[in-house]
Motif scaffolding. Structure first.
Motif, PDB file in Angstrom:
ATOM      1  N   ILE A   6       0.874  -1.169   0.000  1.00 57.52           N
ATOM      2  CA  ILE A   6       0.000   0.000   0.000  1.00 57.52           C
ATOM      3  C   ILE A   6       0.911   1.219   0.000  1.00 57.52           C
ATOM      4  CG2 ILE A   6      -1.772   1.291   1.239  1.00 57.52           C
ATOM      5  CD1 ILE A   6      -2.590  -1.423   2.524  1.00 57.52           C
ATOM      6  N   ILE A   7       0.722   2.089  -0.982  1.00 56.39           N
ATOM      7  CA  ILE A   7       1.551   3.285  -1.120  1.00 56.39           C
ATOM      8  C   ILE A   7       0.629   4.497  -1.050  1.00 56.39           C
ATOM      9  CG2 ILE A   7       3.152   4.545  -2.600  1.00 56.39           C
ATOM     10  CD1 ILE A   7       3.685   1.787  -3.992  1.00 56.39           C
ATOM     11  N   LYS A   8       0.902   5.397  -0.112  1.00 53.05           N
ATOM     12  CA  LYS A   8       0.119   6.628   0.021  1.00 53.05           C
ATOM     13  C   LYS A   8       1.051   7.820  -0.090  1.00 53.05           C
ATOM     14  CE  LYS A   8      -3.505   4.767   2.963  1.00 53.05           C
ATOM     15  NZ  LYS A   8      -4.210   4.915   4.232  1.00 53.05           N
ATOM     16  N   SER A  11       2.113  14.324  -0.007  1.00 49.55           N
ATOM     17  CA  SER A  11       2.727  15.560  -0.484  1.00 49.55           C
ATOM     18  C   SER A  11       3.829  15.200  -1.472  1.00 49.55           C
ATOM     19  CB  SER A  11       3.329  16.333   0.694  1.00 49.55           C
ATOM     20  OG  SER A  11       4.164  17.372   0.224  1.00 49.55           O
ATOM     21  N   ALA A  12       4.010  16.042  -2.459  1.00 48.93           N
ATOM     22  CA  ALA A  12       5.056  15.792  -3.457  1.00 48.93           C
ATOM     23  C   ALA A  12       6.455  15.910  -2.854  1.00 48.93           C
ATOM     24  CB  ALA A  12       4.905  16.765  -4.621  1.00 48.93           C
ATOM     25  N   ASN A  13       6.583  16.543  -1.690  1.00 48.57           N
ATOM     26  CA  ASN A  13       7.894  16.765  -1.084  1.00 48.57           C
ATOM     27  C   ASN A  13       8.194  15.858   0.098  1.00 48.57           C
ATOM     28  OD1 ASN A  13       8.468  18.861  -2.905  1.00 48.57           O
ATOM     29  ND2 ASN A  13       7.308  20.293  -1.664  1.00 48.57           N
ATOM     30  N   GLU A  14       7.264  15.003   0.473  1.00 53.99           N
ATOM     31  CA  GLU A  14       7.470  14.104   1.603  1.00 53.99           C
ATOM     32  C   GLU A  14       7.555  12.669   1.109  1.00 53.99           C
ATOM     33  OE1 GLU A  14       4.527  14.631   4.639  1.00 53.99           O
ATOM     34  OE2 GLU A  14       4.640  16.803   4.501  1.00 53.99           O
ATOM     35  N   PRO A  15       8.265  11.808   1.845  1.00 45.38           N
ATOM     36  CA  PRO A  15       8.313  10.402   1.420  1.00 45.38           C
ATOM     37  C   PRO A  15       6.932   9.760   1.501  1.00 45.38           C
ATOM     38  CG  PRO A  15       9.455  10.700   3.523  1.00 45.38           C
ATOM     39  CD  PRO A  15       9.034  12.047   3.055  1.00 45.38           C
ATOM     40  N   PRO A  16       6.674   8.769   0.647  1.00 41.38           N
ATOM     41  CA  PRO A  16       5.376   8.089   0.703  1.00 41.38           C
ATOM     42  C   PRO A  16       5.264   7.270   1.980  1.00 41.38           C
ATOM     43  CG  PRO A  16       6.833   6.936  -0.784  1.00 41.38           C
ATOM     44  CD  PRO A  16       7.554   8.181  -0.367  1.00 41.38           C
ATOM     45  N   LYS A  17       4.034   6.999   2.371  1.00 49.64           N
ATOM     46  CA  LYS A  17       3.778   6.080   3.483  1.00 49.64           C
ATOM     47  C   LYS A  17       3.554   4.709   2.851  1.00 49.64           C
ATOM     48  CE  LYS A  17       1.783   9.592   6.517  1.00 49.64           C
ATOM     49  NZ  LYS A  17       2.665  10.592   6.050  1.00 49.64           N
ATOM     50  N   ILE A  18       4.366   3.734   3.260  1.00 50.75           N
ATOM     51  CA  ILE A  18       4.326   2.411   2.644  1.00 50.75           C
ATOM     52  C   ILE A  18       4.033   1.356   3.695  1.00 50.75           C
ATOM     53  CG2 ILE A  18       5.659   0.673   1.390  1.00 50.75           C
ATOM     54  CD1 ILE A  18       7.269   2.974   0.161  1.00 50.75           C
ATOM     55  N   THR A  19       3.072   0.486   3.377  1.00 53.44           N
ATOM     56  CA  THR A  19       2.770  -0.676   4.196  1.00 53.44           C
ATOM     57  C   THR A  19       2.998  -1.903   3.329  1.00 53.44           C
ATOM     58  OG1 THR A  19       1.098   0.580   5.408  1.00 53.44           O
ATOM     59  CG2 THR A  19       1.010  -1.815   5.599  1.00 53.44           C
ATOM     60  N   LEU A  20       3.830  -2.825   3.789  1.00 51.88           N
ATOM     61  CA  LEU A  20       4.156  -4.036   3.040  1.00 51.88           C
ATOM     62  C   LEU A  20       3.759  -5.240   3.879  1.00 51.88           C
ATOM     63  CD1 LEU A  20       5.428  -5.367   0.562  1.00 51.88           C
ATOM     64  CD2 LEU A  20       7.636  -5.205   1.719  1.00 51.88           C
ATOM     65  N   ASN A  21       2.816  -6.028   3.358  1.00 49.26           N
ATOM     66  CA  ASN A  21       2.305  -7.207   4.065  1.00 49.26           C
ATOM     67  C   ASN A  21       1.873  -6.866   5.492  1.00 49.26           C
ATOM     68  OD1 ASN A  21       2.777  -8.867   1.814  1.00 49.26           O
ATOM     69  ND2 ASN A  21       4.897  -9.151   2.419  1.00 49.26           N
ATOM     70  N   GLY A  22       1.197  -5.715   5.645  1.00 47.80           N
ATOM     71  CA  GLY A  22       0.660  -5.307   6.937  1.00 47.80           C
ATOM     72  C   GLY A  22       1.645  -4.595   7.848  1.00 47.80           C
ATOM     73  N   LYS A  23       2.909  -4.465   7.437  1.00 43.66           N
ATOM     74  CA  LYS A  23       3.922  -3.813   8.267  1.00 43.66           C
ATOM     75  C   LYS A  23       4.267  -2.454   7.674  1.00 43.66           C
ATOM     76  CE  LYS A  23       8.673  -4.208   9.859  1.00 43.66           C
ATOM     77  NZ  LYS A  23       9.938  -4.924   9.702  1.00 43.66           N
ATOM     78  N   LYS A  24       4.204  -1.404   8.520  1.00 46.18           N
ATOM     79  CA  LYS A  24       4.576  -0.068   8.062  1.00 46.18           C
ATOM     80  C   LYS A  24       6.094  -0.002   7.886  1.00 46.18           C
ATOM     81  CE  LYS A  24       0.655   2.286  10.042  1.00 46.18           C
ATOM     82  NZ  LYS A  24       0.168   3.293  10.976  1.00 46.18           N
ATOM     83  N   ILE A  25       6.508   0.487   6.726  1.00 44.40           N
ATOM     84  CA  ILE A  25       7.932   0.634   6.428  1.00 44.40           C
ATOM     85  C   ILE A  25       8.297   2.097   6.655  1.00 44.40           C
ATOM     86  CG2 ILE A  25       9.721   0.392   4.665  1.00 44.40           C
ATOM     87  CD1 ILE A  25       8.436  -2.272   5.402  1.00 44.40           C
ATOM     88  N   LYS A  26       9.261   2.335   7.537  1.00 45.51           N
ATOM     89  CA  LYS A  26       9.688   3.703   7.842  1.00 45.51           C
ATOM     90  C   LYS A  26      11.096   3.914   7.302  1.00 45.51           C
ATOM     91  CE  LYS A  26       6.956   3.881  12.050  1.00 45.51           C
ATOM     92  NZ  LYS A  26       6.966   4.117  13.485  1.00 45.51           N
ATOM     93  N   GLY A  27      11.522   5.157   7.226  1.00 49.10           N
ATOM     94  CA  GLY A  27      12.869   5.477   6.770  1.00 49.10           C
ATOM     95  C   GLY A  27      13.057   5.216   5.282  1.00 49.10           C
ATOM     96  N   TYR A  52      14.907   1.055   2.434  1.00 46.34           N
ATOM     97  CA  TYR A  52      14.589   1.784   3.653  1.00 46.34           C
ATOM     98  C   TYR A  52      15.681   1.560   4.695  1.00 46.34           C
ATOM     99  CZ  TYR A  52      13.011  -2.790   5.295  1.00 46.34           C
ATOM    100  OH  TYR A  52      12.954  -4.124   5.645  1.00 46.34           O
ATOM    101  N   LEU A  53      15.750   2.477   5.651  1.00 45.34           N
ATOM    102  CA  LEU A  53      16.716   2.378   6.741  1.00 45.34           C
ATOM    103  C   LEU A  53      16.085   1.610   7.893  1.00 45.34           C
ATOM    104  CD1 LEU A  53      19.423   3.136   8.042  1.00 45.34           C
ATOM    105  CD2 LEU A  53      18.306   5.200   8.901  1.00 45.34           C
ATOM    106  N   ASP A  54      16.689   0.490   8.249  1.00 41.90           N
ATOM    107  CA  ASP A  54      16.268  -0.274   9.422  1.00 41.90           C
ATOM    108  C   ASP A  54      16.901   0.422  10.629  1.00 41.90           C
ATOM    109  OD1 ASP A  54      16.041  -2.045  11.567  1.00 41.90           O
ATOM    110  OD2 ASP A  54      16.269  -3.812  10.291  1.00 41.90           O
TER     111      ASP A  54
END
Length: 71
Positions: A6-8, A11-27, A52-54
Motif C-alpha cells: 500500500i503506497i500513500k 505531499s510531493a515533497n514528503e516520502p510516501p507512506k508504505i505498508t508491506l504485508n501489513g507492516k509499516k515501512i519507515k525510513g 529503507y533504513l532499518d
C-alpha cells in the motif's frame, strides 16, 4: 506468500507512506513501482523495490518483487 503493498502519497515533497504485508515501512530511501500487462484486458505483473533504513540495526534494507510477464 502474497505480497501486498500500500503506497500513500500525501505531499510531493514528503516520502510516501508504505505498508508491506501489513507492516509499516519507515525510513524510506527509494521506491520503484511498475505494473505491466500485454494488453488492456489481461492481468499483469506488479514489480516493486523499496529501500529503507532499518533503524534498529542502522542498515539499509530492501524489499523487492520482480516477476516476469508471461505470454
Amino acid at each position: 506468500m502474497a505480497n501486498e503493498i500500500i503506497i500513500k502519497m500525501s505531499s510531493a515533497n514528503e516520502p510516501p507512506k508504505i505498508t508491506l504485508n501489513g507492516k509499516k515501512i519507515k525510513g524510506i530511501i527509494g521506491l520503484e513501482y511498475k505494473y505491466d500487462t500485454t494488453d488492456a484486458e489481461s492481468n499483469g505483473q506488479h514489480n516493486f523495490a523499496v529501500q529503507y533504513l532499518d533503524e534498529d540495526t542502522s542498515t539499509i534494507r530492501a524489499a523487492v518483487v520482480h516477476k516476469m510477464l508471461e505470454g
